[in-house]
Design a protein around this motif. Structure first.
Motif, PDB file in Angstrom:
ATOM      1  N   ALA A 170       0.816  -1.210   0.000  1.00 53.24           N
ATOM      2  CA  ALA A 170       0.000   0.000   0.000  1.00 53.24           C
ATOM      3  C   ALA A 170       0.852   1.264   0.000  1.00 53.24           C
ATOM      4  CB  ALA A 170      -0.935  -0.008   1.207  1.00 53.24           C
ATOM      5  N   ILE A 171       1.931   1.270   0.776  1.00 51.20           N
ATOM      6  CA  ILE A 171       2.824   2.433   0.822  1.00 51.20           C
ATOM      7  C   ILE A 171       3.443   2.690  -0.550  1.00 51.20           C
ATOM      8  CG2 ILE A 171       5.070   3.214   1.704  1.00 51.20           C
ATOM      9  CD1 ILE A 171       4.276   1.941   4.407  1.00 51.20           C
ATOM     10  N   GLY A 183     -10.959  -4.720  -5.986  1.00 52.57           N
ATOM     11  CA  GLY A 183     -10.848  -6.080  -6.484  1.00 52.57           C
ATOM     12  C   GLY A 183     -10.559  -7.058  -5.377  1.00 52.57           C
ATOM     13  N   ARG A 184     -10.793  -8.306  -5.642  1.00 53.96           N
ATOM     14  CA  ARG A 184     -10.539  -9.359  -4.671  1.00 53.96           C
ATOM     15  C   ARG A 184      -9.198 -10.016  -4.962  1.00 53.96           C
ATOM     16  NH1 ARG A 184     -16.282 -12.629  -3.708  1.00 53.96           N
ATOM     17  NH2 ARG A 184     -17.432 -10.837  -2.857  1.00 53.96           N
ATOM     18  N   TYR A 195      -6.125  -3.741   2.893  1.00 56.27           N
ATOM     19  CA  TYR A 195      -5.325  -3.518   1.688  1.00 56.27           C
ATOM     20  C   TYR A 195      -5.491  -4.664   0.688  1.00 56.27           C
ATOM     21  CZ  TYR A 195      -3.088  -0.012   4.666  1.00 56.27           C
ATOM     22  OH  TYR A 195      -2.856   1.051   5.497  1.00 56.27           O
ATOM     23  N   GLU A 196      -6.638  -5.323   0.726  1.00 58.51           N
ATOM     24  CA  GLU A 196      -6.855  -6.445  -0.197  1.00 58.51           C
ATOM     25  C   GLU A 196      -6.787  -5.987  -1.648  1.00 58.51           C
ATOM     26  OE1 GLU A 196     -10.020 -10.037  -1.322  1.00 58.51           O
ATOM     27  OE2 GLU A 196     -10.618  -8.476   0.118  1.00 58.51           O
ATOM     28  N   ALA A 197      -7.365  -4.824  -1.953  1.00 60.12           N
ATOM     29  CA  ALA A 197      -7.341  -4.329  -3.333  1.00 60.12           C
ATOM     30  C   ALA A 197      -5.915  -4.073  -3.796  1.00 60.12           C
ATOM     31  CB  ALA A 197      -8.179  -3.062  -3.464  1.00 60.12           C
ATOM     32  N   ASP A 198      -5.061  -3.570  -2.903  1.00 62.22           N
ATOM     33  CA  ASP A 198      -3.654  -3.334  -3.252  1.00 62.22           C
ATOM     34  C   ASP A 198      -2.952  -4.646  -3.563  1.00 62.22           C
ATOM     35  OD1 ASP A 198      -2.817  -0.307  -2.544  1.00 62.22           O
ATOM     36  OD2 ASP A 198      -4.338  -0.995  -1.137  1.00 62.22           O
ATOM     37  N   THR A 219       0.954 -21.830  -2.530  1.00 65.29           N
ATOM     38  CA  THR A 219       0.125 -22.266  -1.409  1.00 65.29           C
ATOM     39  C   THR A 219      -1.215 -21.540  -1.373  1.00 65.29           C
ATOM     40  OG1 THR A 219       1.027 -20.584   0.085  1.00 65.29           O
ATOM     41  CG2 THR A 219       2.190 -22.706  -0.034  1.00 65.29           C
ATOM     42  N   GLY A 220      -1.327 -20.470  -2.159  1.00 62.41           N
ATOM     43  CA  GLY A 220      -2.556 -19.694  -2.150  1.00 62.41           C
ATOM     44  C   GLY A 220      -2.650 -18.715  -0.998  1.00 62.41           C
ATOM     45  N   THR A 221      -1.523 -18.454  -0.347  1.00 60.90           N
ATOM     46  CA  THR A 221      -1.504 -17.513   0.777  1.00 60.90           C
ATOM     47  C   THR A 221      -0.523 -16.376   0.514  1.00 60.90           C
ATOM     48  OG1 THR A 221       0.185 -18.822   1.925  1.00 60.90           O
ATOM     49  CG2 THR A 221      -2.127 -19.309   2.440  1.00 60.90           C
ATOM     50  N   PHE A 222      -0.738 -15.286   1.256  1.00 65.30           N
ATOM     51  CA  PHE A 222       0.129 -14.107   1.108  1.00 65.30           C
ATOM     52  C   PHE A 222       0.722 -13.653   2.440  1.00 65.30           C
ATOM     53  CE2 PHE A 222       0.822  -9.476   0.867  1.00 65.30           C
ATOM     54  CZ  PHE A 222       1.694  -9.430  -0.213  1.00 65.30           C
TER      55      PHE A 222
END
Length: 243
Positions: A170-171, A183-184, A195-198, A219-222
């Protein structure tokens, strides 16, 4: 204009005799070039400073960034762009250390993001609302962030704490003044995150790709609220610079 005109003039010499005042054309062209140089004189001091800066940046080496490291290219890309310069001792001399595994702080990522975005912080306001920033080395960057309405400052963060992964994205977006669409995110652990959209936008742009398992599979993770180290931050910024 002139670099396209001159080849055609040269071609005219080969194909036809100068029977239509060719040398007059050259005289006019030379006069025009001279007038252009007079109206835009070369600032020798600026040229020397630019050359010195380029040489200094190209000579940067970090003893803790081996050529075999996955982050090697990213670190030296941001170093050559003047985004990072490594640690300095108490006298302001470079130590030759980058600290790739050290957490990147809020203050550090503010500086890195604004330097990468090419923002001139001297043009920002001279006062800060965040109390800690008044006597902090990152105060000028905080001033710019406040002026730009940077979202992370709405949480009144401790400038010296480690930044979270989502915060870094985001920064950087805010410093680059990106228009982030809603967005998702494709990652299961970012649903509903502020900050999901970011994260979604950074994923679409190829700036982030999420986690992989030991076999290199996604893994599908962040892990949006986990910390991020300086090498990872350099990787993200280097990718932003390549867009």
């Amino acid at each position: 204009m002139h670099r396209f005109l001159l080849p055609f003039l040269a071609l005219g010499i080969l194909l036809a005799p100068p029977a239509f005042g060719f040398f007059d054309v050259l005289d006019d062209l030379q006069q025009e070039l001279t007038e252009e140089e007079s109206s835009n004189p070369l600032d020798l001091d600026d040229l020397i400073n630019e050359l010195e800066q380029t040489t200094e940046q190209s000579d940067i080496t970090f003893t803790d960034v081996p050529a075999s490291a996955w982050y090697y290219d990213a670190v030296y890309i941001v170093a050559r762009h003047g985004v990072v310069s490594g640690y300095k001792d108490a006298n302001g001399n470079p130590t030759g250390q980058f600290g790739p595994g050290n957490p990147v702080t809020i203050a550090e990522i503010l500086k890195m993001a604004y330097e990468a975005a090419g923002q001139n912080i001297t043009l920002c306001k001279q006062t800060v609302r965040l109390p800690q920033a008044a006597s902090h080395w990152a105060g000028p960057y905080v001033a710019c962030a406040e002026e730009d309405g940077m979202r992370v400052l709405g949480t009144q963060p401790d400038l010296n704490r480690g930044a979270m992964r989502a915060e870094v994205i985001a920064i950087i977006h805010d410093a680059f003044r990106e228009q982030v669409p809603s967005g998702r995110s494709p990652f299961a652990d970012t649903a509903g995150h502020p900050y999901e959209a970011d994260i979604a936008y950074a994923s679409i742009m190829g700036v982030v790709s999420g986690d992989n398992d030991p076999n290199g599979l996604p893994t599908g993770t962040f892990r949006p609220n986990d910390g991020i180290n300086r090498a990872e931050a350099a990787q993200v910024i280097s990718k932003m610079l390549s867009l």
